[in-house]
Design an enzyme around this catalytic site. Sequence first.
Site, mmCIF file in Angstrom:
data_model
loop_
_atom_site.group_PDB
_atom_site.id
_atom_site.type_symbol
_atom_site.label_atom_id
_atom_site.label_comp_id
_atom_site.label_asym_id
_atom_site.label_seq_id
_atom_site.Cartn_x
_atom_site.Cartn_y
_atom_site.Cartn_z
ATOM 1 N N HIS A 5 1.035 -1.279 -0.040
ATOM 2 C CA HIS A 5 0.170 0.013 0.172
ATOM 3 C C HIS A 5 0.780 1.322 -0.212
ATOM 4 O O HIS A 5 1.960 1.229 0.428
ATOM 5 C CB HIS A 5 -0.927 0.000 1.268
ATOM 6 N N GLU A 25 0.478 -0.600 -5.014
ATOM 7 C CA GLU A 25 -0.475 0.431 -5.188
ATOM 8 C C GLU A 25 0.386 1.621 -5.017
ATOM 9 O O GLU A 25 1.137 1.935 -4.383
ATOM 10 C CB GLU A 25 -1.534 0.418 -4.040
ATOM 11 N N ASP A 27 -0.259 6.207 -5.675
ATOM 12 C CA ASP A 27 -1.263 7.078 -5.779
ATOM 13 C C ASP A 27 -0.782 8.347 -6.724
ATOM 14 O O ASP A 27 0.365 8.785 -6.843
ATOM 15 C CB ASP A 27 -1.141 8.040 -4.468
ATOM 16 N N HIS A 41 0.548 10.400 -2.046
ATOM 17 C CA HIS A 41 -0.794 10.404 -1.257
ATOM 18 C C HIS A 41 -1.108 11.720 -0.544
ATOM 19 O O HIS A 41 -2.251 12.156 -0.442
ATOM 20 C CB HIS A 41 -0.807 9.208 -0.193
ATOM 21 N N ASP A 85 -3.568 4.224 -8.188
ATOM 22 C CA ASP A 85 -4.719 4.643 -7.347
ATOM 23 C C ASP A 85 -5.096 6.036 -7.825
ATOM 24 O O ASP A 85 -4.200 7.050 -7.465
ATOM 25 C CB ASP A 85 -4.400 4.614 -5.839
#
Length: 274
Positions: A5, A25, A27, A41, A85
């Site tokens: 993540h 993942e 962002d 993020h 993301d």
Amino acid sequence: WIMGHMVNAIEQVDEFLNLGANAIELDIDFDKDGIAQITHHGIPCDCGRECTKKAIFTEYLDNIRQVTTPDNPKFREQLVLLALDLKLQRISSAKAYRAGEDVAKKLLDHYWQRGNSRARAYILLNIPLVEDCEFIRAFKDTLKNEGYESYNDKVGINFTGNEDLDKIRDVLEILGIHKQVWQADGITSCFARGTERLKEALEKRDTPGYNYINKVYAWTLVRKSIMRRSLRLGVDGVMSNNPDRVIKVLKEKEFADKFRLATYNDNPWEKFRG
């Protein structure tokens, strides 16, 4: 699939792979015009994580292309899936189409290199809300207009905003998407979340003839007890800040004979028939 993540700095890629992730993942942050600028993020983010790590998006793609290209010195065989993301909630929904064009072109130029790259990872487009669905239309239009529709085979769709599953199905139907669909369910690791919607997604996945969910994953899991709960329900993947904890749980007697890590030979767009 164990999805690392919030892997937004280039140096974090190896860090999360070394912990056991086979997917990551990242962002994607856009400017006000819908141009993808950085992997970032921002605050707030998960408890116990640094929220501000970042990289230039195109530089990140150049690096991850090498990490996923066989025979490249940086190649890591285990990395088979990249979840983008897309922080579309930070820009006007009117800019979603422009954002889709831009991300498609940047992938063409920096990851796939318009047919000259052997980078092999599958790409999962994580869309926050159904209102951002024009991103998907633009992405597919751009691949077609640029002459690279074949890359659609490497790209899946996932709505991450915990919206009504039937509402998501209706939008996918409008877009003409009946395959290569993942469904996420979850919440930041700072809070607890029940399993009602997760169970509903899994039930739909397992319904014969239902083509709008091929895989289901839970996010963002840090406690082993919640990982076990999700595995017992039958998820296809887990997104975690701690891939090494997921690895340990998978080795437990209860799960060792039921689950294994996905490899490149496992098609992420096919329903698992155990």
